[in-house]
Structures are given as C-alpha cells and as structure tokens.
Write an enzyme that holds these catalytic residues in place. Structure first.
Site, PDB file in Angstrom:
ATOM      1  N   ASP A  10      14.221  20.622 -10.074  1.00  0.00           N
ATOM      2  CA  ASP A  10      15.615  20.155 -10.245  1.00  0.00           C
ATOM      3  C   ASP A  10      16.076  19.038  -9.305  1.00  0.00           C
ATOM      4  OD1 ASP A  10      15.489  22.282 -11.979  1.00  0.00           O
ATOM      5  OD2 ASP A  10      17.153  23.399 -11.125  1.00  0.00           O
TER       6      ASP A  10
ATOM      7  N   HIS B 250      22.045  21.878 -19.050  1.00  0.00           N
ATOM      8  CA  HIS B 250      23.061  22.743 -19.642  1.00  0.00           C
ATOM      9  C   HIS B 250      23.787  22.114 -20.818  1.00  0.00           C
ATOM     10  CE1 HIS B 250      22.526  25.412 -16.308  1.00  0.00           C
ATOM     11  NE2 HIS B 250      22.962  24.548 -15.412  1.00  0.00           N
TER      12      HIS B 250
ATOM     13  N   HIS C 106      27.903  20.700 -14.311  1.00  0.00           N
ATOM     14  CA  HIS C 106      26.812  19.890 -13.747  1.00  0.00           C
ATOM     15  C   HIS C 106      25.625  19.880 -14.699  1.00  0.00           C
ATOM     16  CE1 HIS C 106      25.777  24.019 -12.717  1.00  0.00           C
ATOM     17  NE2 HIS C 106      24.525  23.623 -12.777  1.00  0.00           N
TER      18      HIS C 106
ATOM     19  N   LYS D   1      15.762  24.160 -18.239  1.00  0.00           N
ATOM     20  CA  LYS D   1      16.295  25.531 -18.193  1.00  0.00           C
ATOM     21  C   LYS D   1      17.822  25.490 -18.216  1.00  0.00           C
ATOM     22  CE  LYS D   1      16.129  25.535 -13.197  1.00  0.00           C
ATOM     23  NZ  LYS D   1      17.581  25.475 -12.915  1.00  0.00           N
TER      24      LYS D   1
ATOM     25  N   CYS E 213      17.547  28.064  -7.505  1.00  0.00           N
ATOM     26  CA  CYS E 213      16.367  27.938  -8.364  1.00  0.00           C
ATOM     27  C   CYS E 213      15.064  28.150  -7.598  1.00  0.00           C
ATOM     28  CB  CYS E 213      16.352  26.591  -9.078  1.00  0.00           C
ATOM     29  SG  CYS E 213      15.101  26.540 -10.354  1.00  0.00           S
TER      30      CYS E 213
HETATM   31  C1  VGL Z   1      20.989  25.700  -9.677  1.00  0.00           C
HETATM   32  C2  VGL Z   1      23.145  26.159  -9.124  1.00  0.00           C
HETATM   33  C3  VGL Z   1      23.533  25.989 -10.420  1.00  0.00           C
HETATM   34  C4  VGL Z   1      19.567  25.499  -9.261  1.00  0.00           C
HETATM   35  C5  VGL Z   1      21.351  25.523 -10.990  1.00  0.00           C
HETATM   36  O1  VGL Z   1      18.768  25.047 -10.103  1.00  0.00           O
HETATM   37  O2  VGL Z   1      19.249  25.792  -8.090  1.00  0.00           O
HETATM   38  N1  VGL Z   1      21.883  26.022  -8.756  1.00  0.00           N
HETATM   39  N2  VGL Z   1      22.615  25.664 -11.345  1.00  0.00           N
HETATM   40 ZN    ZN Z   2      22.995  24.937 -13.291  1.00  0.00          ZN
END
Ligand code: VGL
Ligand code: ZN
Length: 200
Positions: free
Chosen positions: A11, A55, A72, A97, A141
């Site tokens: 990510d 998302h 986000h 994801k 994550c």
């Molecule tokens: C994540 C917060 C919200 C991550 C994803 O991938 O760590 N953290 N969405």
């Molecule tokens: Zn997220």
C-alpha cells in the site's frame, strides 16, 4: 535459509503518504529503501508483489458509512495511485483489497489480482514460503498481513526500517510490532539484506 523468498510491498499509495487523505507520518520516507529492496529481489530472481488499498466510494470502511476512516484510496483516483517515486517493475503482480462495501479488511491475504487470484494461491504457485514485508501501515495492513502469514505457516520477515504506522493512538506501531513478534513474525532491516538472501 533454504526457503524461497518473495517481497511484499504493501500500500505505498498517495493517500497513505504525507499530504494524502490518510497520510502516514513519514510514509514516503521508506520509499528509497523499498526501491533498493525491490532492486535486490529482482537481481536475485525473487518475486516482488505489490498490494494496494482499493475502495469503492461507498463502503463501511469510511466514517460517513459507519467506519473508522476518512475517504481514501478510492478506485481510480489520484490518491489511490502508487506513489510516483515507487519503482514498480514492469509486469509486477499487483493485488487489490478493500473492494467489498460490507467488510473492513486489512490483510493482504484478502487481496486479489484483476484475474481474481489471491495472495496465498499466488505464493503457492511461485513456490514461496518466506515472505518479506515492507510498506504501510505498520499498525493496520502490515500487522494484519504478518499475523495472517504466520497463521498460514509462512516464514514472515518484516522489514523494520521500511514500514511506518498511522498511529491513531501513539504507540500503536510499537504495539503492533510487539504483537507480530509475539506471534512468530521475524524482523530484519533492509540494510544487510543482500547477505541474508540466497544468491541465485
Ligand atoms: C489501511 C487504514 C485504512 C492499511 C487501509 O492498508 O494499512 N489502513 N485502510
Ligand atoms: Zn483503507
């Protein structure tokens, strides 16, 4: 080690870097180290796999629909793009994801390629049983992926100097690191990794 290793880059997207919708403090500071590590794995002929948070605009993951987070990494937006400094090799495997509007998922083991392949089956196919993890965010994550990987019987090595956390509460990242370690994840640094990896 005698195992087949792969690198998972988690990510590293605009929205998780400073200035992004869910900016992780110093999230972009890891990128030079991550790039060097991507290069190292490539030279050794070892797989490098990328994940992205991806998302829909409406999901229970977001505050306005009952979740925890500001909007986000919405599919197709600039915030969801990989950080421009991240060096993604041509043809690299990318898994997405967070597409489900109903479930709040963080683990890369809940991510899929566009062809619908999940991480566990991709690793199995590649003969990988040792996964090095770097990226964002330590306390979400990265944590969820490391714990899931250990649970699935993989050797998990988190690259301590190439992760950063959201830190909703101060100490979340340190606590996540302790938890990962307690569950059997290993930690190493990107520096000196060349010596740790098999030569081939
Ligand atoms: C994540 C917060 C919200 C991550 C994803 O991938 O760590 N953290 N969405
Ligand atoms: Zn997220």
């Amino acid at each position: 080690m005698g195992q087949r290793a792969a690198l998972l880059v988690v990510d590293i997207q605009n929205d998780f870097c400073p200035g992004g919708a869910l900016g992780v403090p110093e999230g972009d500071a890891i990128i030079p180290r991550v790039n060097r590590t991507i290069g190292l794995f490539g030279r050794r002929g070892l797989p490098v796999i990328f994940t992205r948070d991806w998302h829909p605009r409406e999901t229970k993951h977001f505050k306005e629909f009952g979740g925890a987070w500001p909007v986000h990494c919405v599919q197709g937006t600039k915030g969801a793009r990989f950080h421009p400094d991240l060096e993604i090799p041509k043809g690299a495997m990318v898994l997405s994801k967070g597409m489900d509007q109903e479930v709040d998922s963080y683990s890369a083991f809940q991510a899929f390629t566009v062809q619908g392949r999940d991480l566990e089956s991709a690793l199995h196919e590649l003969g990988v049983d040792e996964l090095f993890i770097c990226g964002l965010a330590t306390d979400y994550c990265v944590r969820a992926t490391a714990l899931d990987g250990v649970r699935r019987g993989l050797t998990i090595r988190v690259l301590r100097d190439a992760i950063r956390g959201v830190e909703v509460k101060r100490g979340d990242s340190e606590n996540a690191i302790k938890e990962m370690r307690a569950h059997g994840a290993h930690f190493s640094e990107t520096r000196g990794l060349a010596k740790l990896l098999p030569k081939s």
